[in-house]
Design a protein around this motif. Structure first.
Motif, PDB file in Angstrom:
ATOM      1  N   ALA A 270       0.824  -1.204   0.000  1.00  0.00           N
ATOM      2  CA  ALA A 270       0.000   0.000   0.000  1.00  0.00           C
ATOM      3  C   ALA A 270       0.864   1.261   0.000  1.00  0.00           C
ATOM      4  CB  ALA A 270      -0.929  -0.011   1.209  1.00  0.00           C
ATOM      5  N   SER A 271       1.872   1.303   0.866  1.00  0.00           N
ATOM      6  CA  SER A 271       2.715   2.504   0.953  1.00  0.00           C
ATOM      7  C   SER A 271       3.555   2.687  -0.311  1.00  0.00           C
ATOM      8  CB  SER A 271       3.625   2.424   2.185  1.00  0.00           C
ATOM      9  OG  SER A 271       4.493   1.318   2.108  1.00  0.00           O
ATOM     10  N   ALA A 272       3.877   1.582  -0.988  1.00  0.00           N
ATOM     11  CA  ALA A 272       4.688   1.674  -2.205  1.00  0.00           C
ATOM     12  C   ALA A 272       3.953   2.408  -3.320  1.00  0.00           C
ATOM     13  CB  ALA A 272       5.097   0.286  -2.673  1.00  0.00           C
ATOM     14  N   VAL A 273       2.630   2.312  -3.336  1.00  0.00           N
ATOM     15  CA  VAL A 273       1.862   3.001  -4.376  1.00  0.00           C
ATOM     16  C   VAL A 273       2.001   4.509  -4.212  1.00  0.00           C
ATOM     17  CG1 VAL A 273      -0.403   3.343  -5.409  1.00  0.00           C
ATOM     18  CG2 VAL A 273       0.214   1.103  -4.506  1.00  0.00           C
TER      19      VAL A 273
ATOM     20  N   ALA B 106       7.312   9.739  -6.374  1.00  0.00           N
ATOM     21  CA  ALA B 106       8.509   9.719  -7.225  1.00  0.00           C
ATOM     22  C   ALA B 106       8.202  10.269  -8.609  1.00  0.00           C
ATOM     23  CB  ALA B 106       9.049   8.295  -7.313  1.00  0.00           C
ATOM     24  N   ASP B 107       7.028   9.965  -9.132  1.00  0.00           N
ATOM     25  CA  ASP B 107       6.635  10.497 -10.439  1.00  0.00           C
ATOM     26  C   ASP B 107       6.604  12.023 -10.422  1.00  0.00           C
ATOM     27  OD1 ASP B 107       6.349   7.913 -11.327  1.00  0.00           O
ATOM     28  OD2 ASP B 107       4.160   7.893 -11.198  1.00  0.00           O
ATOM     29  N   LEU B 108       6.062  12.580  -9.336  1.00  0.00           N
ATOM     30  CA  LEU B 108       5.961  14.037  -9.242  1.00  0.00           C
ATOM     31  C   LEU B 108       7.331  14.694  -9.070  1.00  0.00           C
ATOM     32  CD1 LEU B 108       2.889  14.942  -6.983  1.00  0.00           C
ATOM     33  CD2 LEU B 108       3.276  15.594  -9.356  1.00  0.00           C
ATOM     34  N   LEU B 109       8.242  13.989  -8.430  1.00  0.00           N
ATOM     35  CA  LEU B 109       9.544  14.580  -8.108  1.00  0.00           C
ATOM     36  C   LEU B 109      10.558  14.478  -9.242  1.00  0.00           C
ATOM     37  CD1 LEU B 109       9.938  13.137  -4.497  1.00  0.00           C
ATOM     38  CD2 LEU B 109       9.522  15.536  -5.083  1.00  0.00           C
ATOM     39  N   GLN B 110      10.282  13.679 -10.241  1.00  0.00           N
ATOM     40  CA  GLN B 110      11.312  13.371 -11.231  1.00  0.00           C
ATOM     41  C   GLN B 110      11.795  14.586 -12.017  1.00  0.00           C
ATOM     42  OE1 GLN B 110       9.813  10.539 -14.038  1.00  0.00           O
ATOM     43  NE2 GLN B 110       7.979  11.720 -14.546  1.00  0.00           N
ATOM     44  N   ASP B 111      10.978  15.623 -12.142  1.00  0.00           N
ATOM     45  CA  ASP B 111      11.394  16.804 -12.894  1.00  0.00           C
ATOM     46  C   ASP B 111      12.067  17.858 -12.033  1.00  0.00           C
ATOM     47  OD1 ASP B 111      10.431  15.767 -15.292  1.00  0.00           O
ATOM     48  OD2 ASP B 111       8.413  16.563 -14.960  1.00  0.00           O
ATOM     49  N   MET B 112      12.167  17.619 -10.732  1.00  0.00           N
ATOM     50  CA  MET B 112      12.841  18.557  -9.849  1.00  0.00           C
ATOM     51  C   MET B 112      14.357  18.397  -9.947  1.00  0.00           C
ATOM     52  SD  MET B 112      10.690  18.621  -6.266  1.00  0.00           S
ATOM     53  CE  MET B 112      11.808  19.900  -5.638  1.00  0.00           C
TER      54      MET B 112
ATOM     55  N   PRO C  31      13.642  12.905  -0.744  1.00  0.00           N
ATOM     56  CA  PRO C  31      13.428  11.477  -1.000  1.00  0.00           C
ATOM     57  C   PRO C  31      11.942  11.182  -1.176  1.00  0.00           C
ATOM     58  CG  PRO C  31      14.907  11.815   0.860  1.00  0.00           C
ATOM     59  CD  PRO C  31      14.329  13.156   0.537  1.00  0.00           C
ATOM     60  N   ALA C  32      11.632  10.333  -2.134  1.00  0.00           N
ATOM     61  CA  ALA C  32      10.225  10.002  -2.382  1.00  0.00           C
ATOM     62  C   ALA C  32       9.567   9.405  -1.140  1.00  0.00           C
ATOM     63  CB  ALA C  32      10.115   9.041  -3.563  1.00  0.00           C
ATOM     64  N   ALA C  33      10.327   8.631  -0.362  1.00  0.00           N
ATOM     65  CA  ALA C  33       9.770   8.012   0.850  1.00  0.00           C
ATOM     66  C   ALA C  33       9.383   9.076   1.873  1.00  0.00           C
ATOM     67  CB  ALA C  33      10.777   7.041   1.454  1.00  0.00           C
ATOM     68  N   MET C  34      10.201  10.132   1.983  1.00  0.00           N
ATOM     69  CA  MET C  34       9.882  11.214   2.911  1.00  0.00           C
ATOM     70  C   MET C  34       8.665  11.993   2.417  1.00  0.00           C
ATOM     71  SD  MET C  34      12.195  14.493   4.076  1.00  0.00           S
ATOM     72  CE  MET C  34      13.400  13.478   4.944  1.00  0.00           C
ATOM     73  N   PHE C  35       8.658  12.277   1.124  1.00  0.00           N
ATOM     74  CA  PHE C  35       7.543  12.984   0.494  1.00  0.00           C
ATOM     75  C   PHE C  35       6.239  12.233   0.774  1.00  0.00           C
ATOM     76  CE2 PHE C  35       6.273  15.773  -3.162  1.00  0.00           C
ATOM     77  CZ  PHE C  35       4.988  15.285  -3.364  1.00  0.00           C
ATOM     78  N   SER C  36       6.215  10.932   0.485  1.00  0.00           N
ATOM     79  CA  SER C  36       4.992  10.151   0.666  1.00  0.00           C
ATOM     80  C   SER C  36       4.618  10.037   2.143  1.00  0.00           C
ATOM     81  CB  SER C  36       5.136   8.767   0.038  1.00  0.00           C
ATOM     82  OG  SER C  36       6.158   8.023   0.653  1.00  0.00           O
ATOM     83  N   ALA C  37       5.623  10.008   3.028  1.00  0.00           N
ATOM     84  CA  ALA C  37       5.335   9.946   4.459  1.00  0.00           C
ATOM     85  C   ALA C  37       4.649  11.219   4.928  1.00  0.00           C
ATOM     86  CB  ALA C  37       6.630   9.723   5.250  1.00  0.00           C
ATOM     87  N   HIS C  38       5.076  12.363   4.396  1.00  0.00           N
ATOM     88  CA  HIS C  38       4.419  13.629   4.747  1.00  0.00           C
ATOM     89  C   HIS C  38       2.958  13.612   4.318  1.00  0.00           C
ATOM     90  CE1 HIS C  38       8.500  15.968   4.761  1.00  0.00           C
ATOM     91  NE2 HIS C  38       8.289  15.303   5.877  1.00  0.00           N
TER      92      HIS C  38
END
Length: 205
Positions: free
Chosen positions: A129-132, A138-144, A151-158
């Motif tokens: 579930a968390s991987a989704v 990660a998709d949103l961050l790729q152009d930054m 980190p995508a994991a931190m972003f999703s945790a927020h």
């Protein structure tokens, strides 16, 4: 004479189904196995044929909940494609939808104090579930620029923390009683502020 409950086609699932409304009413810690057995139409002793105790029952409910949650999040993610932003927003809405439709599962997952690491099957479904959400982040961050990209994991945790907060404060019990705005609007605007702070969305005009 045998109790009618002994003839359940699937007593294990019947006990789970009986426990869910008890969890909603009394919390994961507030119900007893005897109450679940009574609601399922069996003797308390019959429960121990399938579960070692209340925690074992809660683990199974949480595992089922995470499986449903992961499926719902994966569907939401795919529905939003090919737009990274649309997929991300869709997973946020799916979080609220799950909490509303499956409150007993949600409470077993997040309010029972279960250790994910203590049960490999439970940990696996929770990770799916968390991987989704992490993939959507990660998709949103790729152009930054790499040096400004969290980190995508931190972003999703927020975002998970924000979603959970909206559910706990404004989408449970009597929705709207503590805020004049729908929970969906609160989450959407909160995510918007977060994304603008990262520069993923342009500032409001």
């Amino acid at each position: 004479m045998a109790k009618r409950g002994y003839h359940h086609g699937n007593l294990r699932q019947a006990l789970i189904d009986a426990a869910l409304p008890l969890i909603e009413e009394k919390s994961p810690q507030g119900f007893t196995l005897s109450e679940a057995a009574k609601a399922a139409g069996v003797t308390p002793a019959a429960v121990y044929r399938h579960f070692q105790g209340r925690e074992d029952l809660l683990v199974e409910i949480a595992k089922q909940g995470y499986a449903i949650f992961a499926d719902l999040m994966e569907y939401a993610y795919e529905k939003g494609q090919p737009s990274a932003l649309s997929s991300f927003e869709s997973t946020g809405r799916a979080y609220l939808a799950f909490a509303r439709k499956y409150p007993g599962h949600y409470m077993a997952m997040f309010e029972s104090g279960l250790s994910l690491n203590a049960n490999p099957d439970l940990a696996r479904e929770a990770s799916r579930a968390s991987a989704v959400l992490e993939r959507a982040a990660a998709d949103l961050l790729q152009d930054m620029p790499a040096d400004k990209r969290p980190p995508a994991a931190m972003f999703s945790a927020h975002i998970s923390a924000m979603s959970h907060g909206v559910v706990e404060l404004y989408a449970r019990g009597n929705p709207g009683a503590r805020a004049p705005f729908p929970p969906e609007d609160l989450l959407e605007t909160g995510i918007g502020i977060y994304l603008r702070g990262l520069g993923i969305l342009p500032p409001d005009s």
